[in-house]
Structure formats: C-alpha cells, structure tokens
Design an enzyme around this catalytic site. Structure first.
Site, PDB file in Angstrom:
ATOM      1  N   ARG A 449      15.253 -60.548 -37.611  1.00 23.41           N
ATOM      2  CA  ARG A 449      14.487 -60.511 -38.859  1.00 23.41           C
ATOM      3  C   ARG A 449      13.370 -61.547 -38.847  1.00 23.41           C
ATOM      4  O   ARG A 449      12.307 -61.321 -39.434  1.00 23.41           O
ATOM      5  CB  ARG A 449      15.409 -60.744 -40.051  1.00 23.41           C
ATOM      6  CG  ARG A 449      16.349 -59.582 -40.336  1.00 23.41           C
ATOM      7  CD  ARG A 449      17.151 -59.831 -41.604  1.00 23.41           C
ATOM      8  NE  ARG A 449      18.102 -58.742 -41.838  1.00 23.41           N
ATOM      9  CZ  ARG A 449      17.827 -57.633 -42.531  1.00 23.41           C
ATOM     10  NH1 ARG A 449      16.622 -57.472 -43.042  1.00 23.41           N
ATOM     11  NH2 ARG A 449      18.747 -56.707 -42.703  1.00 23.41           N
ATOM     12  N   GLU A 478      23.791 -59.392 -37.077  1.00 18.48           N
ATOM     13  CA  GLU A 478      24.343 -58.736 -38.259  1.00 18.48           C
ATOM     14  C   GLU A 478      25.263 -57.607 -37.818  1.00 18.48           C
ATOM     15  O   GLU A 478      24.870 -56.758 -37.007  1.00 18.48           O
ATOM     16  CB  GLU A 478      23.229 -58.173 -39.150  1.00 18.48           C
ATOM     17  CG  GLU A 478      22.280 -59.236 -39.683  1.00 18.48           C
ATOM     18  CD  GLU A 478      21.187 -58.643 -40.544  1.00 18.48           C
ATOM     19  OE1 GLU A 478      21.360 -57.486 -41.002  1.00 18.48           O
ATOM     20  OE2 GLU A 478      20.160 -59.317 -40.772  1.00 18.48           O
ATOM     21  N   GLU A 489      15.417 -49.423 -43.472  1.00 21.73           N
ATOM     22  CA  GLU A 489      15.090 -50.810 -43.802  1.00 21.73           C
ATOM     23  C   GLU A 489      14.112 -51.387 -42.784  1.00 21.73           C
ATOM     24  O   GLU A 489      13.174 -52.120 -43.138  1.00 21.73           O
ATOM     25  CB  GLU A 489      16.363 -51.650 -43.852  1.00 21.73           C
ATOM     26  CG  GLU A 489      16.114 -53.092 -44.275  1.00 21.73           C
ATOM     27  CD  GLU A 489      17.379 -53.927 -44.298  1.00 21.73           C
ATOM     28  OE1 GLU A 489      17.300 -55.080 -44.746  1.00 21.73           O
ATOM     29  OE2 GLU A 489      18.434 -53.429 -43.870  1.00 21.73           O
ATOM     30  N   HIS A 768      19.269 -49.903 -54.128  1.00 23.18           N
ATOM     31  CA  HIS A 768      19.388 -50.059 -52.679  1.00 23.18           C
ATOM     32  C   HIS A 768      18.454 -49.025 -52.054  1.00 23.18           C
ATOM     33  O   HIS A 768      18.826 -47.870 -51.847  1.00 23.18           O
ATOM     34  CB  HIS A 768      20.829 -49.837 -52.229  1.00 23.18           C
ATOM     35  CG  HIS A 768      21.805 -50.792 -52.843  1.00 23.18           C
ATOM     36  ND1 HIS A 768      21.814 -52.144 -52.560  1.00 23.18           N
ATOM     37  CD2 HIS A 768      22.810 -50.588 -53.744  1.00 23.18           C
ATOM     38  CE1 HIS A 768      22.777 -52.735 -53.250  1.00 23.18           C
ATOM     39  NE2 HIS A 768      23.395 -51.812 -53.978  1.00 23.18           N
ATOM     40  N   CYS A 770      17.304 -48.567 -49.166  1.00 18.13           N
ATOM     41  CA  CYS A 770      17.639 -48.004 -47.852  1.00 18.13           C
ATOM     42  C   CYS A 770      18.516 -46.765 -47.982  1.00 18.13           C
ATOM     43  O   CYS A 770      18.582 -45.939 -47.064  1.00 18.13           O
ATOM     44  CB  CYS A 770      18.333 -49.047 -46.994  1.00 18.13           C
ATOM     45  SG  CYS A 770      17.288 -50.472 -46.638  1.00 18.13           S
TER      46      CYS A 770
END
Length: 802
Positions: A449, A478, A489, A768, A770
């Site tokens: 990220r 993750e 995302e 959300h 995503c």
C-alpha cells in the site's frame, strides 16, 4: 501484443453474396443491380419475355387478409391487414444489367485510416473498403448521367389532395382519391410526376433531392385511413414499378422513387414484407454513387420520420429472424437475401445520421436488441474467418449490435484468449517437467500500500505476457483471499493516486469536469502505459472505473483500433475539431471561436503568429504550429488554418508521447479484433459505465443482509432514494460503489447490497465500495433516515478524482 487487421476486419460494406450464405448467387449489391437467385436458392424461376408481360397483366386479386397480423408495426392506422403476396412475388425476375463492372465482386482492402473522406463509410465503425465520393472523382471517371425521361404533367397540389380526401370522407365516394393513388404509384415515372418539385428540373445534386417532402408526408399520412381497395392499388403499383426492366444505370428520378417508396407506412405490416424485401434488395444493389445520393438526401428527412424508417427496418430484420407467424413468410432458405438487403439499407441511414452534427437520432436507436438472442460468437467468427468471401455477418455492420452484445463478444473473446494463454503456460510447465501451480493460471499482482504505483508498475511490466489472464490482487502483509473485492480496491486506490493533481500526470479542468494529459516532457512515460493497462484490465475483468476523460480520448484510443505492425507508425492521432477542444478546455475553445467570427482586422488587432506558448515546470516554452510559424502572422484569410493547427497541437501533438504510451498500455491488454466493432462512446461506457441511472431497477435487483425488503427501514430508504434529485442519486451510487455510473449490463450487474448495521441510529450510514455494500442502521423514521443519508453521501470523501 499487436494484431494486424485481417481481411475480415475490412469486410464491412460489400454484401456481394456467395451461394449458400448471405444473398443468392449473382445478386451483387455493390457493383450492379439486383439479380434473381437461382431456382434452388431463391425460388424464382426464369421466364421468357412474353410470359413476363403476360404475368404482369395477371396481377392477382388481393384478398382482404384479416388473418395477417402486423406484428409490432409502427403505424397501426390500417383497419385491416394485407394478404401475403408470396405466391405472386416469388415469380418476380430482376434481370442483370449489362454493365461490365459487376462480373466479379469487389475485393476488400485494408484502408488507409488517415484517409479523410467526404462521405463516411456506410459502416463508420469498421475500417472497410474506402468509399469515394462521386463529387471528388475526376470528370473522366464519373459515370455519364443518363438523360431523364420526360415526365407526365400532374398539377395536383397538397391542398387539392387534402380537399379530395375530406370530400371522400364526408360523401363516401373515394373514386378521386383511388384514381390519384393508383395512378401515382403505378410507375417510377408517375411517382416523380406527382412528387417532384419541378418536373423540368434535373435535381442532380446531393444537396436537394427535388422531392416535395410535404406532399409525400400528406399522401402517406392519409393512406392508412383509406379503404382497402385504395391501399391494395398502391401495392399493385409498387409491384409494377419493381418489375420494370432496367436497361442501364439508374437515373436520379429512379433514386427519387426509391427514396419515396421507402417511406411507405404500409411496409410496417408483415403481410407486405415480400414486396418490401424486393424494394430493399433493389436499393441495396445500387451503385456506390447512387448510395452517395441516397445518403445525403436521407439526412434531410425529419427526425420523426427518419426514426420511423429506421424502426421499420429494424422490425423487418427482427421479424425475419424470429417470426411471430412463420407461415407468413417464405422459408428462410428461399429468402436468405432479405436480412442482408435490409441491413445494407439500414447502413445508408446510419451513414446519413453520422453526417449530421448533432446526429438526427442517437446511435443507440440503430441497436437491434433481437440480435442479443442469436449466436453472436458464430457471427463474430464468421466475420473473422469469411470477411473477404462475401459471407454475411452482422459484425460487418456493428452499428446494429447493442453495447450489451458487444460486451458479450469482447468478454467471450477475452475468455478464450485467457484460456489459451493459461493453457500454454501449463503446457510449458509440464514440458519442462515442472510441477504445475494453479497460480500460473492467473495474473497475480502483489503490491504494498505504501508503494502502490511503483509496485504496480513493476508487477505489470514483469508479467506483461500474463495480462490476459484473470486478475488476482494481494496486498503484502495482509491476509485475505481476492474474491473480487481486493481487485476493485486496487483499481480504486491506484486511480485515485495517479489522477491526483499533485502527481502531475493529468490536469483536471474544472469547467469541463474532466482530466486531460499533462504536456510536461519527461524521460519515462511508463506510468501513462500503466494507466492504459489499467483501463484494459478493467474492461477484461468487468470493473467500472471512475475516470473522467473527454470523448475525444476514446476516439484517439481507437486510432487505429488494431495496433499497427509497423512500430514507427503513428498511434493515437485522429482528426479533431474545435468541438473536441470544447469538451476539454471550453474557455480556450470559446476564445478561438470568437477569433473565427471576429469582424475586424485580425492581424492588426490581435498581432498573433503561428506560434503557441506553454508553461512547463515554471518555464514558458514556445512551439511553432508550422514551419517558421513565429514569422507568419494570423490574418483573416488564414485564421481557420491557425485554429485547426492549434487544436491539433493541443489534442494530438503536444501530448503525443504520453498518449502513445497510454495507447500501447490499453492495447497490450485489449488487443482484439472485437475493438473494430466499437464506437468511441461505447469504449467509454465499457470503461466507465453508463451515466443513465435507473433507480427502480436498482431497487428490484438489490440484495439484503439482516433486512427483508418489506422491513420498515428498507421501505423508508427506497421512498427517500426514489424521491432524490438526480444529483443526490449519483452521490448515493458513488458513495456505495465508488462510481456514479452504471455497468453495461445495467443496475443488476452492480450486485448492490444493503446490510443491517447494529450500531446506534445516531450514526451515519457506512459503505464498503469494494463490495458495493451499504450498511444502514435501523433508523426510527423516514425523516431521520433521509437526514442521515444526505449527510453521509454529501460529505464522504469517497474515491472522487477531483
């Protein structure tokens, strides 16, 4: 990956048939007049001349075919329907004209995409055989215009005809009206005598057809309300005209007659389709020069009647494909030329529509949704494999294929490419005696990220051979399995970062609400290639991106639609106008428009030269629009050239390297002949979705978690949302999904879900993006829900690019 345009890609205009497919043998639609099919294919027998004359005199009585239904007719004013003329019309024999240029079908060639034509190709969306305007041909190459035969003198005016109709309605005596219709439609000469503005004028220009359109409209508007014998006499007359022996090129009077006959509302009735088919066949068989005239004449038709003509042709094609009563029509094997002929004529109207800015009707009005239910991949493969052998395919005329159908073709084509590449990877592993790994079947992207852009660049560069595989994204450090949410995302975060003004790749223009490529020069344009690849991956993986590029960006993206094999060839260069600049920089475009209309002395008052200036990293740089441009003043005489060169500089030349990298990035993923089917507007919809919202459709397709659709909170929610303004509805969609646009498949493809949030009702809704999921607390009443929802969707940062 690059593709070279195949012969199939160029096969858009010619419908010269081959036995067993498309039109019957001998019916060359491009080079000469229609010829009859063989006895085996078309069911039409050759007759001696004397027998034909006798046949014409023996027109059968037309029974009142109340049993024949007008399945889906546009104009339903007729009280009764007409019988099928199948038994008679199947004996119609159209002789070949003795013109040498139709002994062999025209060979299709890959066109020069840079070529600028006066008349666009009948099928604008496919790079096909070049069309030459007859007005641009040297005099010695023009076909001689045959002399116009003298026309009978007819003096009836619009008012005279209307008076006759009113008298007939009041008295019940329709003789005068019957005589007018039976005489007028008995031959092409009579049609011209009645409807030509001036029987003594040739009207041989594309600008004026010479048709008294008002009189034609009045006569046709009254026709469906006349007695059946009047309507039958019109059809008999049309048959006589179509049976006429043609001994040479068509005159402009013949073209006028075809133009008038096409507008006959009787052809909305399925019982007249056999006659209609032969009319379409003769029009489709006209020469290129004759089509040129018909196209330009058609653009003068009023919008309402133009739409009726298009709808009538689409209905004809649909009912021939899926007849409500199959017994109404001849067997398909005996009339294989029906659909190709109708599609070719429809292509003429599409070309006419494209000549007008703005167009007469929307390009979507040419879509035929019936084609969504045929085997589209077979059509696509026929187009690819037999495009140069005159085998008909709807893909030769992509304007008729809906965006949903085109998306299906692209997806199926991409799936086949994905499977092929994954299979090859598996075979390579096995051949090297290595253990197969299921991950090799996917495009696996691992990113941090904190280094999102650089990691994404590295991953896509290293795995360039895998770009057509199914995408799977992993964020380093993750835990999580990508079931679609992580992929979306990744797209959203990347787009958000790349398009941020501080990043410097794109400039956001607030007055046009769109992004455009920064003209700053740099050593490496790989990040622009990344953006292009992202757009391609989004199309391949059915992800809707929240990107705001102007329409000309997608026009450049299809210039050319297939990556040229010559790596030195220019890409992303298209013809641009001041209208294109208005879509990006409206203020600058307005200033240039003012320059063009300035009535004073341009040279003395503006003191400009063919030189422009741009700021790059705080430094002002100058560029000449032409050789020695800084020494050439802009004058009243050359200002049009100045504006055109300036627009071309801004949209094409100043950003060439940036856009070329973007172009190659997109085509590295989306290289496919299916791109030849797309209009620029359709590419935008595939990438960004459609701006047309249908909230009731979203309500019907929404899924619920923790709620039932009958719960009070859900009922409150939809009462509020359906009452929102369009702006608030877009904000809600953007809040919940990350984009305010709708996928090609409609609201149902959003997979929108409303989940119950067990938090306090004092909290705002949460989304959300995503997963296209809205978490809604169980608010006590509609007022509270509306208040909280508006606050939430209006103040959330979301993934806006501004």
């Amino acid at each position: 990956m690059s593709l070279q345009s195949p012969p199939a890609a160029a096969a858009a205009a010619d419908l010269s048939p081959s036995p067993g497919a498309g039109l019957p043998a001998g019916a060359e639609l491009k080079q000469g007049s229609a010829a009859p099919p063989s006895a085996e294919e078309g069911g039409e027998e050759e007759e001696e001349d004397g027998e034909k004359d006798t046949e014409r005199e023996k027109l059968p009585p037309i029974p009142s075919a109340s049993s024949a239904a007008a399945a889906g007719g546009l104009e339903r004013g007729a009280k009764n329907q007409f019988s099928s003329f199948s038994n008679f019309i199947t004996t119609i024999n159209q002789k070949k004209e003795g013109i040498g240029n139709r002994n062999s079908p025209t060979q299709l060639v890959i066109p020069n995409i840079k070529n600028v034509r006066d008349l666009p190709p009948i099928c604008l969306d496919v790079r096909q055989k070049q069309r030459i305007s007859i007005d641009t041909l040297p005099q010695e190459l023009k076909a001689p215009i045959p002399p116009e035969p003298s026309l009978p003198i007819r003096t009836k005016t619009v008012k005279d005809f209307q008076d006759d109709v009113e008298k007939a309605k009041s008295s019940g005596d329709w003789k005068a009206v019957h005589d007018f219709y039976s005489t007028t439609f008995d031959s092409f000469l009579e049609i011209n005598a009645a409807f030509k503005k001036d029987t003594n004028a040739p009207f041989n220009t594309i600008e004026d057809s010479g048709i008294n359109a008002k009189f034609v409209n009045v006569v046709y508007d009254a026709l469906l309300n006349t007695p059946q014998d009047v309507q039958k006499s019109v059809l008999k007359g049309i048959i006589n005209g179509l049976l006429q022996e043609w001994t040479g090129p068509r005159t402009k009077d013949d073209l006028r007659a075809y133009c008038i006959l096409l507008q006959n509302p009787q052809f909305s009735n399925t019982s007249t389709y056999v006659i209609y088919a032969h009319l379409l066949r003769q029009i489709a068989a006209l020469t290129e020069a004759d089509h040129h005239f018909l196209v330009h004449w058609s653009k003068k038709i009023s919008q309402r009647r133009f739409k009726q003509l298009v709808d009538r042709l689409l209905q004809f094609i649909s009912l021939r494909l899926f007849p409500a009563k199959p017994e109404e029509f001849p067997p398909m094997v005996k009339c294989t030329w029906w659909i190709p002929s109708a599609t070719k004529v429809l292509a003429l109207f599409n070309a006419a529509n494209s000549l007008i800015s703005p167009p007469i009707i929307s390009y979507t009005d040419f879509y035929n949704s019936t084609l969504d239910h045929i085997d589209l991949m077979e059509e696509y493969h026929n187009w690819q494999c037999y495009g140069n052998s005159h085998r008909f395919s709807f893909c030769q005329y992509p304007f008729i294929i809906s965006i949903a159908a085109k998306k299906l073709i692209i997806q199926r084509d991409s799936e086949q490419q994905m499977i092929s590449i994954a299979r090859q990877s598996l075979v390579d592993k096995v051949s090297r005696r290595q253990k197969p790994d299921m991950n090799m079947l996917f495009l696996n992207v691992k990113v941090r990220r904190t280094h999102l852009v650089s990691d994404s660049l590295d991953e896509l560069a290293r795995k360039r051979a895998d770009l057509k595989k199914k995408l799977k994204v992993t964020f380093v450090g993750e835990a999580g399995l990508d079931m679609g949410g992580l992929t979306k995302e990744w797209f959203l975060l990347l787009i958000r970062q790349i398009f941020h003004p501080d990043y410097g790749m794109f400039t956001y223009h607030k007055d046009s609400h769109c992004h455009w490529f920064s003209s700053f020069k740099c050593d490496n344009y790989s990040e622009f290639r990344l953006v292009g690849a992202l757009m391609g991956l989004a199309v391949y993986n059915s992800i809707t991106l929240d990107i705001r590029f102007p329409p000309c960006c997608y026009k450049k993206l299809l210039s050319p639609p297939i990556v040229p094999c010559d790596h030195n060839a220019l890409v992303g260069i298209c013809d641009v106008t001041l209208d294109d600049l208005f879509q990006i920089m409206p203020e600058l475009a307005h200033g240039l428009s003012e320059l063009l209309s300035y009535e004073g002395n341009v040279e003395e008052d503006f003191y400009s030269t063919f030189q422009v200036f741009q700021e790059e990293f705080g430094v002002i740089k100058s560029y000449n629009l032409k050789s020695n441009g800084d020494k050439i003043p802009v004058t009243n005489q050359n200002r049009k050239e100045y504006v055109q060169l300036y627009v071309d500089f801004l949209i094409n030349k100043s950003i060439y390297k940036q856009f070329a990298a973007f172009y190659y990035g997109f085509h590295s993923v989306c290289a496919s002949y299916a791109l030849l089917l797309l209009r620029p507007e359709e590419v935008e919809i595939l990438v960004c979705g459609s701006p047309e919202l249908d909230m009731p459709a979203l309500q019907r397709s929404t899924q619920y978690e923790g709620y039932q659709k009958t719960d009070l909170t859900i009922r409150y929610f939809w009462d509020v949302v359906l009452g929102f303004s369009l702006d608030l509805q877009k904000k809600l969609l953007h809040f919940a999904t990350g984009s305010d646009r709708v996928p090609v498949g409609g609201m149902a493809d959003l997979n929108f879900k409303i989940s119950k949030s067990e938090t306090s009702t004092s909290w705002l809704p949460v989304a959300h993006t995503c997963f296209n999921q809205l978490c809604l607390p169980p608010y006590k009443n509609k007022k509270e829900l509306k208040q909280k929802l508006i606050i939430g969707i209006s103040n959330a940062e979301g993934f806006g690019l501004e």
